[in-house]
Design a protein around this motif. Structure first.
Motif, mmCIF file in Angstrom:
data_model
loop_
_atom_site.group_PDB
_atom_site.id
_atom_site.type_symbol
_atom_site.label_atom_id
_atom_site.label_comp_id
_atom_site.label_asym_id
_atom_site.label_seq_id
_atom_site.Cartn_x
_atom_site.Cartn_y
_atom_site.Cartn_z
ATOM 1 N N SER A 203 0.852 -1.186 0.000
ATOM 2 C CA SER A 203 0.000 0.000 0.000
ATOM 3 C C SER A 203 0.883 1.229 0.000
ATOM 4 N N ALA A 204 0.297 2.347 -0.393
ATOM 5 C CA ALA A 204 1.052 3.593 -0.398
ATOM 6 C C ALA A 204 1.512 3.952 1.007
ATOM 7 N N GLN A 205 0.662 3.699 2.000
ATOM 8 C CA GLN A 205 1.019 4.060 3.369
ATOM 9 C C GLN A 205 2.181 3.218 3.878
ATOM 10 N N TYR B 62 5.306 4.498 2.235
ATOM 11 C CA TYR B 62 5.651 5.782 2.855
ATOM 12 C C TYR B 62 6.371 5.561 4.176
ATOM 13 N N LEU C 262 1.626 3.932 -6.371
ATOM 14 C CA LEU C 262 0.393 3.320 -5.895
ATOM 15 C C LEU C 262 -0.696 4.363 -5.640
ATOM 16 N N ASP C 263 -0.274 5.552 -5.213
ATOM 17 C CA ASP C 263 -1.222 6.640 -4.966
ATOM 18 C C ASP C 263 -0.547 7.953 -5.357
ATOM 19 N N ASN D 127 -1.434 10.807 -5.414
ATOM 20 C CA ASN D 127 -1.802 11.965 -4.600
ATOM 21 C C ASN D 127 -1.443 11.786 -3.124
ATOM 22 N N HIS D 128 -0.514 10.884 -2.831
ATOM 23 C CA HIS D 128 -0.115 10.670 -1.437
ATOM 24 C C HIS D 128 0.722 11.870 -0.991
#
Length: 424
Positions: free
Chosen positions: A354-356, A359, A384-385, A387-388
């Motif tokens: 996941s993006a999180q 990160y 993955l995202d 706009n993170h």
């Protein structure tokens, strides 16, 4: 409709889980090859790639984007130097020490191993390094051994003055280092890959396993376990520590080296079926290219198909997965960076990339003094995202610090566009 077929083909051929690098990266590679072949639709290209093993290799090379440099993760090489120094002093040591680098990408990793061993006092001929990659392009670059500025990162570049010669427009590695490094195209997942067992004293297989799904990871780990001597050491990537622990390996407890040995108390996961050791169905009419994926980065350069998430990403985090990441963040705040990385790796294995999670891995690696690794984790989070916001902010700061002014400027504009959304 055709793109899922290409994703399946790449998974069967090289083990790549398209989710791990983003399906858009696979689509770009397919469309680039479609244009290169002067074909006009996906159906025509599908027919072509299925009939041509050389075009299949071109597609693999297009997907494999290596992101590597000399002495990446210096803690691993410090641990290797300690091990080599110990081996050198053993009075009974007469046999040639054997090393495996897979995937080897464009050669920076196996050559870094060689420089480390030479620096420890081992002489040419006392060791042999076998280096494999699935990308023919990467292997050709590795054999040529000419490198540009991107392969030399960090402040300590003394090794470049010792082992390289400036031959404009690049640095040429000298023959002393090249002598005992043997490159070959090869596929870690091919049933015929390196027959035999207990071959290698040390194996480097870093930053590729995270690009496989769980079944493919299990297959790869069984191969690595077979090839490693009972007293040998396996080096993996920071996000792959949980995978090693779950396959019968124990940490050597060398800080931030991500080094493991076979555990006598545990055994590797059994193969789910005999099919795991057979050639991928539907590809029997062509030769399956040979190596694992090279450590890849979603869109940057030549190691990844030649290199890497653990399981397909799930649509939404469960409450337990959020607790996993919260625990990793807590451990990182306490300075327990290796433990935090392990929790993140276990999270990815259980819940998907996941993006999180990417990160958080970026924060951990940056705190560990590895900003170049952190950059890659933040970039993956943005694949993955897009706009993170937090990943964009941290990546902007890191690029600024590394002197990439234009890259930071582009990201700063994206941040400005996202800022109202993030604050709202």
């Amino acid at each position: 409709m055709m793109l899922p077929a290409f994703e399946r083909l790449l998974k069967e051929t090289m083990g790549l889980d398209a989710v791990s690098i983003g399906r858009s990266a696979v689509e770009r590679a397919v469309r680039d090859r479609l244009a290169a072949c002067d074909l006009h639709d996906l159906d025509a290209y599908w027919t072509h790639v299925c009939a041509s093993s050389s075009e299949l290799q071109e597609l693999i090379d297009a997907v494999v984007v290596p992101e590597t440099w000399f002495f990446r993760d210096r803690e691993a090489y410090a641990a290797l130097a300690t091990w080599a120094g110990h081996e050198r002093t053993k009075p009974s040591t007469t046999a040639t020490l054997r090393f495996l680098s897979v995937p080897c990408s464009s050669g920076e990793e196996p050559y870094s191993i060689a420089m480390t061993l030479l620096g420890c006092g081992l002489a040419p001929g006392q060791f042999r390094i076998d280096a494999f990659d699935i990308s023919t392009r990467a292997v050709a670059l590795a054999k040529r051994a000419h490198y540009g500025a991107n392969s030399f990162r960090g402040d300590d570049l003394q090794f470049r003055d010792t082992y390289f010669e400036w031959v404009p427009p690049s640095w040429r590695l000298n023959d002393v280092v090249r002598t005992d490094v043997h490159f070959q195209q090869g596929n870690l997942l091919d049933p015929s890959f390196l027959p035999g067992a207990d071959i290698y004293d040390v194996i480097f297989c870093r930053n590729v396993l995270i690009y496989f799904d769980q079944e493919t990871q299990d297959r790869a780990m069984r191969v690595l376990r077979r090839l490693l001597k009972d007293t040998g050491t396996l080096f993996v990537g920071s996000a792959e520590t949980g995978l090693a622990l779950s396959h019968g390996f124990a940490s050597t407890r060398m800080p931030l080296a991500f080094a493991f040995r076979k555990s006598r108390a545990a055994k590797s996961r059994p193969a789910p079926s005999s099919q795991a050791n057979q050639k991928p169905p539907g590809l029997s009419h062509k030769k399956v290219p040979t190596v694992p994926i090279t450590a890849k980065s979603p869109a940057p350069s030549a190691t990844a198909a030649t290199s890497k998430p653990a399981a397909p990403a799930r649509a939404a985090d469960t409450s337990s997965s959020l607790l996993d990441l919260a625990e990793a963040a807590r451990l990182a705040d306490l300075g327990r960076l290796e433990d935090a990385g392990k929790v993140c790796a276990a999270h990815v294995r259980a819940h998907g990339t996941s993006a999180q999670a990417c990160y958080l891995l970026g924060l951990i690696r940056n705190a560990a003094g590895a900003p170049t690794d952190a950059v890659q984790h933040f970039r993956k989070a943005l694949y993955l995202d897009p706009n993170h916001y937090e990943s964009l902010a941290h990546l902007t700061l890191l690029l600024d610090k590394q002197g990439d002014v234009s890259g930071a400027q582009v990201l700063r504009k994206r941040l400005q566009r996202l800022a109202p959304r993030a604050e709202g």
